[in-house]
Write an enzyme that holds these catalytic residues in place. Sequence first.
Site, PDB file in Angstrom:
ATOM      1  N   HIS A 279      56.695  -6.215  -2.176  1.00 56.14           N
ATOM      2  CA  HIS A 279      57.937  -6.677  -1.545  1.00 56.14           C
ATOM      3  C   HIS A 279      58.645  -5.488  -0.912  1.00 56.14           C
ATOM      4  O   HIS A 279      59.260  -4.663  -1.605  1.00 56.14           O
ATOM      5  CB  HIS A 279      58.843  -7.353  -2.577  1.00 56.14           C
TER       6      HIS A 279
ATOM      7  N   ASP B 194      53.104 -10.426  -2.201  1.00 56.90           N
ATOM      8  CA  ASP B 194      54.531 -10.208  -2.455  1.00 56.90           C
ATOM      9  C   ASP B 194      54.917 -10.868  -3.776  1.00 56.90           C
ATOM     10  O   ASP B 194      54.785 -12.083  -3.938  1.00 56.90           O
ATOM     11  CB  ASP B 194      55.354 -10.810  -1.310  1.00 56.90           C
TER      12      ASP B 194
ATOM     13  N   SER C   5      63.978  -9.114   3.608  1.00 52.13           N
ATOM     14  CA  SER C   5      64.147  -9.986   2.448  1.00 52.13           C
ATOM     15  C   SER C   5      65.174 -11.081   2.761  1.00 52.13           C
ATOM     16  O   SER C   5      65.018 -11.821   3.722  1.00 52.13           O
ATOM     17  CB  SER C   5      64.557  -9.152   1.229  1.00 52.13           C
TER      18      SER C   5
END
Length: 580
Positions: free
Chosen positions: A395, A366, A240
Amino acid sequence: MSNGTISATFDVSAAAASGELLLQAATVLPPIYYLIAVFLFVGAFLYNFLEFHLLSDILHGFMGDPVELTFNPESEIYHGVASKCRSLHGRYLVTPWLASPHLQTVFLNFLGRPPSFKYNRQIYRTRDGGTIALDWLLFSDVAGGSAQLPTGISKEDSTPLLVMVPGLTSDSASAYVKHLVYKMAKNGWNVVVGNHRGLGGMSITSDCFYNAGWTEDVREVINYLHKEYPNAPMYAVGTSIGANILVKYLGEEGENTPLAGATSICSPWDLVVCDRFINRKLAQRLYDRALAIGLKGYAELHQSVLSRLANWEGISKSCSVRDFDNHATRLIANYETVDTYYRRCSSVSYVANVSVPLLCISAIDDPVCTSEAIPWDECRANKKIVLATTTHGGHLGYFQGLTGKQLWWVGAVYEFLSVLHNSPFMHHQKKTEATGLHSALESTIDQSPYVNITEDGMLSPATENTLTESTVTHSNKEITESEISAEVDETAKTSSKDGVLRITSKNGNSVKKDKGENISETVADVMYPIKRSVHELRKYQGKSIWLLAYIAFMTSWPLIGSLSFFFFRKRYNKAPRKNN
């Protein structure tokens, strides 16, 4: 009564009768029918809102979707490493009862089913006084050996070392981090999680906070680990926001990084695009709100520092990530606007300069980091990068199997790094000059006269004292600019008629320097930035130096031709002429 009035009265009576008949028919139906209708309506709404794909998986016989790879056709990393990874050439099937990107993302954060183990913690102090928690899990710990501190690793140990960079407000206790750490350690790797400042139970001990583009901590930790364990091949994984930081670091360092390889998982890539995306739909706005709550919780842990450096009232009222960045991140890091911060810290601008074997994994569905930000062309142009995209995954979710105890991307990362580690394509550090990429992406704030850029990359207001007393380090001695000025003032420069420049210092010693040598050095100093600019232009444009020279000659020919004509005509007029 007229015919028109009678007709209108009849129409009203017929409509009323029809309504009564429909009402009577509705009361005749059993209540269960209405419950079924409501259930179907709500189910259809949630199926679309949560982006379920269970029916699609059933129709395809639970075969899953193929992993799409994007790479340069001449990439040695693909042909020598990625092509040997079965997970990258197979199909990914989502856990059936988590057949939604939102369910995967939420389930990972609240449950996640991480393995159970304990870290060994090492406290690392940065150059600016900050504190970072390095949480270790060694192969010997998982293999059943006695727990040992990271300082117990021998400097001659050649066991591969993995550095983990977590995401926004995540630390070593996050479920997905523990999944990866345990997988790698169980298979013979030593793993260390570099927690962000203020996370992992640590306090903020300096006026510096981490953000989406803060690469100084990653750089310092990696250099420290490489110095401590020079024989251990070192790799890195970012997730991320941590992936954005890692890719940006790789682009900044180029060949200079000691990392042998890296992987990027669910990176936002372009923070401006992701900021627009996360405010587009209701589902994304819910994620935005949840992330803002997490950031506010992080801020409350360090209120004593943040209230002094940022706008605490604005932080406490923040309802989105952008609000928090406007009242906290932007102010602490000295960015003019939030968009300036997003543009400067987006890793997409650094992809072209990555010189380390890099596997990037992203999910098209995502819900946080949109696929619109994925730099497809940039990844295809870089021979060091292999981009793997899947249709589903959420995600950082990527749950697989009926029980959902495994994350697909964890296995893909382990397989890629293991093949890379046993191949001749590992990166080896090469000390090179800075490419100038930093200056090309700098904001106008870096060019302002009232801003001072310190050695560790922090920005601070420049006062008269910092301008005149800034420290220059050379040969392990600290000399201030004011002392240098004093030395120059006390130095007498004399020039003799024999073409020799004599510099007399305050101790009376004379240093001779020929004018020709001085001119040569001056010309070299002038030509150096020109050569460097041509080199950078050639590197980033991918053009031959001869083609660039041809373009420069053709575009400047009118000016050169005019000047040449004027010069030779003047010389011709001054030349003596013979009388007939």
